[in-house]
Design an enzyme around this catalytic site. Structure first.
Site, mmCIF file in Angstrom:
data_model
loop_
_atom_site.group_PDB
_atom_site.id
_atom_site.type_symbol
_atom_site.label_atom_id
_atom_site.label_comp_id
_atom_site.label_asym_id
_atom_site.label_seq_id
_atom_site.Cartn_x
_atom_site.Cartn_y
_atom_site.Cartn_z
ATOM 1 C CB SER A 92 53.537 68.134 63.270
ATOM 2 O OG SER A 92 54.276 67.711 62.357
ATOM 3 C CB CYS A 93 52.732 72.114 67.486
ATOM 4 S SG CYS A 93 51.833 72.606 69.007
ATOM 5 C CB VAL A 94 47.891 70.577 64.765
ATOM 6 C CG1 VAL A 94 48.830 70.533 63.393
ATOM 7 C CG2 VAL A 94 47.647 69.243 65.144
#
Length: 129
Positions: free
Chosen positions: A107-109
């Site tokens: 995941s990349c936020v």
């Protein structure tokens, strides 16, 4: 039983947490910011920051007796999602250099702010084969 993992090859925790916990068959790292554990310095550009964060994760994983290839999931926090392509390129390089059989789930936020005002933080989950 939970075992605390600590290595001098990754930055010391800057709060009330540990670098990682080993659950026996699974390792959970705390988020690693791009602080060089030897000098305390943070690289200026996002590519070098991504590499340092990944190297810090690697040091913790190896301290637990695992390898980068055991990482099954990462979460990447970036201060500026415009850095996504540059971070992706370094992330890909790192996992290929470390002989990961594929790439971990990820995941990349984008976040408003990170500790020490760095541009990236990375945490990982690794499992024993």
């Amino acid at each position: 039983m939970t075992k605390v993992i600590h290595t001098d090859n990754a930055p010391a925790a800057i709060g009330p947490y540990v670098q990682a916990v080993d659950l026996g068959n699974m390792l959970l790292t705390s988020g690693q910011i791009p602080v060089n554990p030897k000098t305390g310095e943070v690289p200026a550009d996002i590519v070098a920051q991504a590499r340092q964060s990944l190297e810090n994760v690697k040091a913790i994983v190896e301290q637990a007796g695992l390898q980068v290839a055991n990482i099954v999931k990462t979460t990447v926090f970036v201060k500026d999602l415009n850095d996504f392509a540059a971070v992706n390129a370094e992330y890909e390089r790192f996992f290929k250099e470390n002989n990961h059989p594929s790439f971990p789930a990820r995941s990349c936020v984008e976040v408003a702010r990170l500790p020490k005002d760095v541009g990236i933080e990375i945490e990982a989950i690794a499992v024993k084969a």
